[in-house]
Write an enzyme that holds these catalytic residues in place. Structure first.
Site, PDB file in Angstrom:
ATOM      1  CE  LYS A 109      -6.190  24.648   7.986  1.00  0.00           C
ATOM      2  NZ  LYS A 109      -6.395  23.613   9.254  1.00  0.00           N
TER       3      LYS A 109
HETATM    4  C1  LIG Z   1      -6.202  23.554  10.505  1.00  0.00           C
HETATM    5  C2  LIG Z   1      -6.735  22.288  11.239  1.00  0.00           C
HETATM    6  C3  LIG Z   1      -7.034  22.562  12.588  1.00  0.00           C
HETATM    7  C4  LIG Z   1      -6.544  23.713  13.335  1.00  0.00           C
HETATM    8  O1  LIG Z   1      -7.686  25.026  13.168  1.00  0.00           O
HETATM    9  P1  LIG Z   1      -6.873  26.415  13.599  1.00  0.00           P
HETATM   10  O2  LIG Z   1      -7.751  27.511  12.815  1.00  0.00           O
HETATM   11  O3  LIG Z   1      -5.459  26.458  13.042  1.00  0.00           O
HETATM   12  O4  LIG Z   1      -6.846  26.354  15.115  1.00  0.00           O
HETATM   13  C5  LIG Z   1      -7.519  21.189  13.095  1.00  0.00           C
HETATM   14  N1  LIG Z   1      -7.899  20.299  12.535  1.00  0.00           N
HETATM   15  C6  LIG Z   1      -7.578  20.255  11.464  1.00  0.00           C
HETATM   16  C7  LIG Z   1      -8.107  18.920  10.693  1.00  0.00           C
HETATM   17  C8  LIG Z   1      -7.020  21.196  10.695  1.00  0.00           C
HETATM   18  O5  LIG Z   1      -6.819  21.021   9.262  1.00  0.00           O
END
Ligand SMILES: *Cc1c(COP(=O)(O)O)cnc(C)c1O
Length: 474
Positions: A109
């Protein structure tokens, strides 16, 4: 480039307005009015560094900002990553692991939220005013968003998390940021309560305007856009190292934000064989791609908490394309989904929802076994989210099942790139269960003695509003 709403009832807006708007007033999500075809540019793009490539991709979608300003924002955003490559691709066994966790909070993220934080700051500098970000988190989004805007003038961030229900590491990561503009709220309730509080406050347009509320969750188009770059970048690296034309991606999925960026890259001409959608036991999306039925059930807690989601906030963007960009049909479908908690689309001639997607779910046992196997056989530690993606990818890794007598061209495997979305040290309880030893990272280890600050608040909308009002006037 203008942005439209999936529900078709918003005047098109430019990129900067799209970023500030977040969710469209008609309840829809914002999308570019067209997708550029970049197939003619791929050869030239292969030479570029990560920030250079990000500039090329993003500038196709950002036409209301001077090129030099955009370059500067991108460079600033990726200079804080711990490796200059930003998103390295590592061969592990038969797979290629795309490490997206080299940012400040060790989750993918950061790739989007570092950029979004700098973008917010830029827009406020240009246009004046201030921004109060209100978010709800079950873990990773909160800390990545906080690190995206900490210390920035004219921006405050309020992040609600369910008190005592996020992992100790995640809580520490958020509450150890002591900048004046960061407010951590431990809500006496569940993650759903936090999300409900947020949605309810955002739906009061007068309040939202008066207090300049902004959103950092993945409905914000800038997040999806920033994520597109690494699909191109990783495909180029793997094409170089294997000589393959096409690649496929396995994506551990929760809100459908990450994999949506891959879907858009493929629509723009990146040669993607398959997108492998991987879920944990919360498998609404993998069920959808296998059966055409999208139906809600209860959220169950798993070892991959950032994917413990039922209503995937970005799914509407995919559905819009799947329905041939028919905003009226999408509105009808979303209305009936609201009433019936399920929707369905017809399967195509091949008996699937979409030829580009394959999908599967990994259980807790499979996730743990996958972490153990990659640790033992390859000396590589997967975090539990990445392990879900790897477990499902193994089922769809092409070429291996074909007999040696098959024609050479058919036998040549399509390389599989697995998105590694977090560093294992963030989820060390799962690692301990899988391999009997903890996972470490200096960033996480340094948190042990860190000072923290957090305010506890009732699961009550008035209490949250009052808190916001007091802190923004103060
Ligand atoms: C947010 C997240 C996901 C999922 O991603 P999306 O965009 O919500 O599908 C997968 N793995 C981790 C570690 C995350 O923080």
């Amino acid at each position: 480039m203008k942005y439209i709403s999936t529900r078709g009832q918003m005047e098109p807006v430019g990129f900067l307005d799209a970023v500030m708007t977040g969710l469209s007033p008609d309840g829809g999500l914002l999308l570019p009015e067209s997708l550029p075809d970049v197939s003619g540019r791929l050869e030239a793009w292969k030479e570029l560094s990560y920030p250079e490539l990000a500039f090329e991709v993003m500038s196709l979608f950002i036409t209301d900002m001077p090129a030099d300003d955009l370059k500067e924002l991108i460079e600033k955003s990726y200079s804080v990553f711990r490796v200059t490559e930003v998103a390295p691709v590592i061969p592990v066994g038969d797979l290629h692991i795309l490490e997206l966790w080299h940012g400040p909070t060790l989750a993918f993220k950061d790739v989007a939220l570092q950029f979004l934080g700098n973008l917010f700051e830029y827009i406020l500098e240009k246009r004046g005013g201030e921004l109060n970000i209100l978010g709800a988190t079950s873990g990773d989004t909160g800390s990545a968003a906080i690190y995206g805007v900490r210390g920035k003038p004219k921006i405050r961030i309020f992040v609600m998390h369910p008190k005592g229900r996020v992992s100790p590491v995640q809580e520490k990561q958020m509450t150890s940021v002591l900048d004046d503009n960061v407010f951590n709220l431990a809500v006496q309730g569940t993650f759903d309560d936090c999300q409900h509080l947020m949605k309810s406050i955002f739906s009061d347009v007068a309040f939202k305007t008066e207090y300049s509320l902004g959103s950092i969750n993945s409905v914000n188009w800038a997040r999806v856009l920033a994520q597109m770059t690494y699909y191109f970048y990783a495909a180029f690296r793997v094409q170089e190292s294997t000589g393959a034309e096409e690649v496929q991606f396995s994506v551990p999925t929760g809100n459908f934000g990450d994999i949506l960026a891959g879907y858009l890259a493929a629509q723009m001409g990146l040669p993607v064989h398959k997108l492998i959608l991987a879920t944990n036991e919360n498998n609404i999306l993998s069920r959808f791609f296998n059966t055409g039925e999208y139906s809600l059930s209860e959220v169950v807690p798993t070892l991959s908490p950032s994917m413990d989601i039922q209503v995937a906030s970005n799914f509407e963007r995919y559905l819009y394309y799947r329905l041939g960009k028919d905003a009226g049909a999408l509105r009808d479908m979303m209305d009936s989904f609201k009433a019936e908690k399920s929707l369905s689309v017809p399967l195509n001639a091949n008996g699937v929802v979409d030829d580009l997607f394959v999908a599967g779910a990994a259980s807790t046992a499979q996730t743990l076994a996958t972490i153990k196997k990659y640790h033992e056989e390859h000396g590589y530690m997967l975090d539990p989210h990445t392990a879900v993606g790897v477990a499902v990818a193994e089922r769809f890794a092409e070429g291996r099942a074909l007999s040696p007598k098959a024609p050479r061209t058919a036998r040549r495997a399509v390389p599989t790139i697995c998105l590694a979305t977090a560093h294992p040290a963030k989820f060390t309880e799962a690692i301990e269960q899988a391999v009997g030893a903890a996972a470490h990272h200096p960033v996480i280890d340094a948190l042990a003695d860190a000072e923290t600050h957090c305010d506890t608040i009732a699961n009550d909308e008035t209490a949250v509003r009052d808190y916001l009002v007091t802190k923004t006037r103060g």
